[in-house]
Design a protein around this motif. Structure first.
Motif, short mmCIF file in Angstrom:
data_model
loop_
_atom_site.label_atom_id
_atom_site.label_comp_id
_atom_site.label_asym_id
_atom_site.label_seq_id
_atom_site.Cartn_x
_atom_site.Cartn_y
_atom_site.Cartn_z
N VAL A 95 0.77 -1.10 -0.04
CA VAL A 95 0.05 -0.04 -0.06
C VAL A 95 0.82 1.35 -0.14
O VAL A 95 0.76 2.22 -0.81
N SER A 96 2.00 1.26 0.69
CA SER A 96 2.83 2.23 0.71
C SER A 96 3.50 2.82 -0.62
O SER A 96 3.92 3.94 -0.65
N PRO B 183 2.48 6.97 -3.61
CA PRO B 183 3.16 7.76 -4.43
C PRO B 183 2.97 7.75 -6.15
O PRO B 183 2.77 8.65 -6.53
N TRP B 184 2.48 6.37 -6.38
CA TRP B 184 1.98 6.16 -7.60
C TRP B 184 0.57 6.79 -7.88
O TRP B 184 0.44 7.54 -9.12
N SER B 185 -0.29 6.83 -6.89
CA SER B 185 -1.53 7.57 -7.07
C SER B 185 -1.62 9.15 -7.03
O SER B 185 -2.20 9.39 -7.68
N VAL B 186 -0.49 9.41 -6.46
CA VAL B 186 -0.29 10.90 -6.65
C VAL B 186 0.24 11.41 -7.74
O VAL B 186 -0.40 12.39 -8.42
N ILE C 193 2.39 -0.55 -12.69
CA ILE C 193 1.61 -0.81 -11.18
C ILE C 193 0.81 -2.08 -11.48
O ILE C 193 0.47 -2.87 -10.42
N CYS C 194 0.22 -2.21 -12.65
CA CYS C 194 -0.56 -3.37 -12.87
C CYS C 194 0.07 -4.70 -12.62
O CYS C 194 -0.19 -5.58 -11.98
#
Lengths: 118, 500
Positions: free
Chosen positions: A74-75, A79-82, A95-96
């Motif tokens: 999750v951590s 940063p990827w989601s940001v 990320i997939c």
């Protein structure tokens, strides 16, 4: 040479000082008269029936390790989601693959029975 | 820094990609079948062994058919050249031989975890990544992947305290040595800000033109010392060898073949990649380090092995001895050093395949459900009468280890000594020759125990199966008849060492 770290040094010294003061004061100012009855183990007023220690259940360790793995997953997602808005297709597919590999690990763990509490 | 993964990288990366996909599919297959009540919770370990053989043949096909490249991929974290094709082919062939060795011992030792071969495939993947690293950081990642897999494999038998103790020792000390590796990498990066091998080699080439070795900043040399210390640790070279006898004695014999064969070869290739190409200009420093380690490895490997009574500990010290010889070849900085190193590696692989084929086949048969691996050297006693062919194979392999002509081990040592003489390391050669003369004593002692000792109780062994016999005969025949036609091995070494 490292002037900006002087604040950190004072902070460290003050916290150390505070912790030692709180610890030592309670030792100095308390009245200690040890009696055999006062320091014996307490079990609802009776004498203790059994040893208070039990063997450590390995399930807790397993839960902690599993939490560590998926918490790190999750951590890495945060940063990827940001910054996903600035990445092209490659960002999405990287990320997939990451989540796919971790899902396979999750399936392994699930069917091996690591998630059953019994 | 922008990381671009080109589509052309995929061509080079196809074998590793296939390995990862195989691991995923086999993992899902294994977990869904072995925990399935409808199928009766089948034990899939031998099944996985044969699947590994199939996988490796497919990957062999993939590797042999990759076009000839010379490039770096995943922007400069890994590299690829033609010699790497043949090195990977050798690893896969040795892997297939390993599966043949181990496949019947799994049912005898009752090792019913299917993850064993899965971890083996993953370790081969990490070995492929290690030998193609081109950056200091990817050394750490791929080496740590291999080490994690081996920590788990060392404790695969969870019910034996012996095994868990050995695995714990290996884990703690291995992690410590990886910490040293990271510290060395951090020191080098902190000093010059370069981690890529090409940049490192350009930097050192330009620096050494102007400055001498004494003007190089101390951090850099200290980082070099820490990195080489970590490598020596993993190789179990003296004086960092303390963990290897305990670990080798405690873990299962099937897994020790993996440790002894694969770790040494990969780390030597990594050593050559790092120190032979990028940090080559600092050879004054690392030559001395490898010389010291060679000296100690030879010394301690021979003298402590005199006192050993258990066979696996004996093999651990014998491999320390081998590592000492390879260090001699590494520390002689000429081109023949590389050639003799690969030659020594190949014969080392053959020797270890043979000795473990014979050791794994000697399981003492008490009754139909209780058999155990022989542990002591004195249990070898009447082998010449009960199993004459295995006794003869052990004789050939021990002659090869001690370097008695015309078995192939003699030629490896000869070539190592000749390269050493070429770079004027005379006293090391004299020392190594006397040490190997001393070492032949306890190898011949084992042969004496096999052939000439008498005992009252003869042990009955579980019969050797076909796949182990195949590997044993392959190694013994190659070792004995190497002298008649050395082209078989020499040509492949020539291909590997000259394509660069």
């Amino acid at each position: 040479m490292f002037k900006e770290y002087s604040i950190l040094l004072t902070f460290i010294c003050l916290t150390f000082l505070l912790a030692t003061i709180v610890f030592i004061l309670s030792y100095i100012f308390s009245v200690q008269k040890a009696d055999a009855e006062k320091i014996s183990a307490y079990e609802c007023g009776f004498n203790p029936f059994d040893d208070a220690r039990t063997t450590f259940d390995i399930r807790f360790y397993l839960v902690a390790i599993l939490f560590l793995i998926f918490d790190l997953e999750v951590s890495f997602l945060y940063p990827w989601s940001v910054c996903i808005g600035y990445l092209n297709n490659q960002g999405f597919y990287v990320i997939c693959t990451f989540l796919f590999i971790l899902t396979i690990g999750f399936l392994y763990e699930w069917f091996k029975g690591a998630l059953d509490w019994e | 820094m922008v990381i671009i993964i080109n589509i052309s990288d995929i061509y080079i990366f196809i074998p590793e990609l296939y390995l990862t996909l195989t691991v995923f599919i086999l993992l899902i297959y294994g977990i869904f079948y072995s925990t399935n009540k409808y199928y009766g919770y089948p034990i899939l370990s031998k099944n996985f062994g044969y699947l590994v053989v199939i996988t490796f043949t497919y990957i062999l096909f993939l590797i042999i058919n990759t076009p000839d490249f010379l490039s770096t991929y995943f922007p400069s974290f890994f590299f690829f050249n033609n010699s790497l094709k043949w090195i990977k082919t050798i690893f896969l062939l040795v892997g297939i031989c390993y599966v043949f060795l181990v496949i019947s011992n799994i049912s005898l030792e009752k090792l019913n975890v299917f993850e064993f071969f899965l971890l083996f495939i993953l370790s081969i993947l990490s070995i492929f990544l290690i030998i193609s690293t081109f950056d200091l950081l990817s050394i750490y990642i791929s080496l740590e992947m291999l080490n994690l897999i081996f920590y788990v494999l060392a404790t695969i038998r969870r019910t034996s305290e012996f095994s868990t103790e050995a695995g714990l020792k290996y884990f703690i000390l291995g992690v410590f040595s990886t910490g040293l590796l990271l510290f060395g990498i951090a020191l080098i990066y902190g000093c010059i800000g370069i981690t890529n091998f090409i940049d490192l080699s350009l930097f050192f080439q330009s620096i050494m033109k102007e400055k001498s070795i004494l003007e190089i900043p101390t951090d850099l040399l200290l980082g070099l010392v820490f990195i080489s210390t970590a490598f020596f640790f993993k190789l179990s070279a003296a004086p960092f060898h303390m963990w290897s006898p305990d670990v080798y004695e405690g873990t299962l014999t099937s897994i020790i073949t993996l440790f002894i064969i694969f770790t040494k070869i990969t780390i030597f290739f990594l050593f050559i990649n790092l120190f032979g190409t990028s940090l080559f200009e600092l050879f004054n420093v690392w030559q001395k380090l490898t010389l010291i380690c060679a000296f100690f490895s030879l010394f301690l490997g021979t003298f402590i092995a005199f006192a050993q009574t258990k066979f696996k500990r004996f093999l651990a010290y014998s491999s320390i001895n081998h590592v000492g010889f390879i260090m001699i070849a590494v520390s002689s900085i000429n081109y023949n050093g590389f050639y003799s190193l690969i030659f020594y590696m190949m014969i080392y692989i053959l020797i270890n395949l043979g000795i473990f084929a014979s050791l794994l086949s000697l399981r003492n048969f008490r009754n139909y459900k209780f058999n155990h691996q022989i542990r002591y050297i004195s249990e070898f006693t009447i082998l010449s009468k009960t199993h004459p062919i295995i006794a003869f194979s052990i004789l050939i392999i021990l002659f090869s280890i001690s370097g008695i002509p015309p078995i192939a081990g003699f030629f490896t040592k000869l070539i190592v000594f000749l390269t050493c003489l070429k770079s004027s390391l005379y006293s090391l050669v004299i020392f190594a020759i006397t040490i190997s003369c001393l070492a032949t004593f306890y190898y011949i002692r084992i042969i004496k125990i096999i052939y000439f000792d008498n005992c009252n109780v003869w042990l009955i062994y579980v019969p050797m199966d076909k796949s182990k016999a195949f590997v044993l005969s392959f190694s013994v025949l190659l070792l004995t008849f190497f002298c008649l036609n050395p082209n078989l091995i020499i040509n492949s070494i020539y291909i590997i060492s000259t394509i660069n």
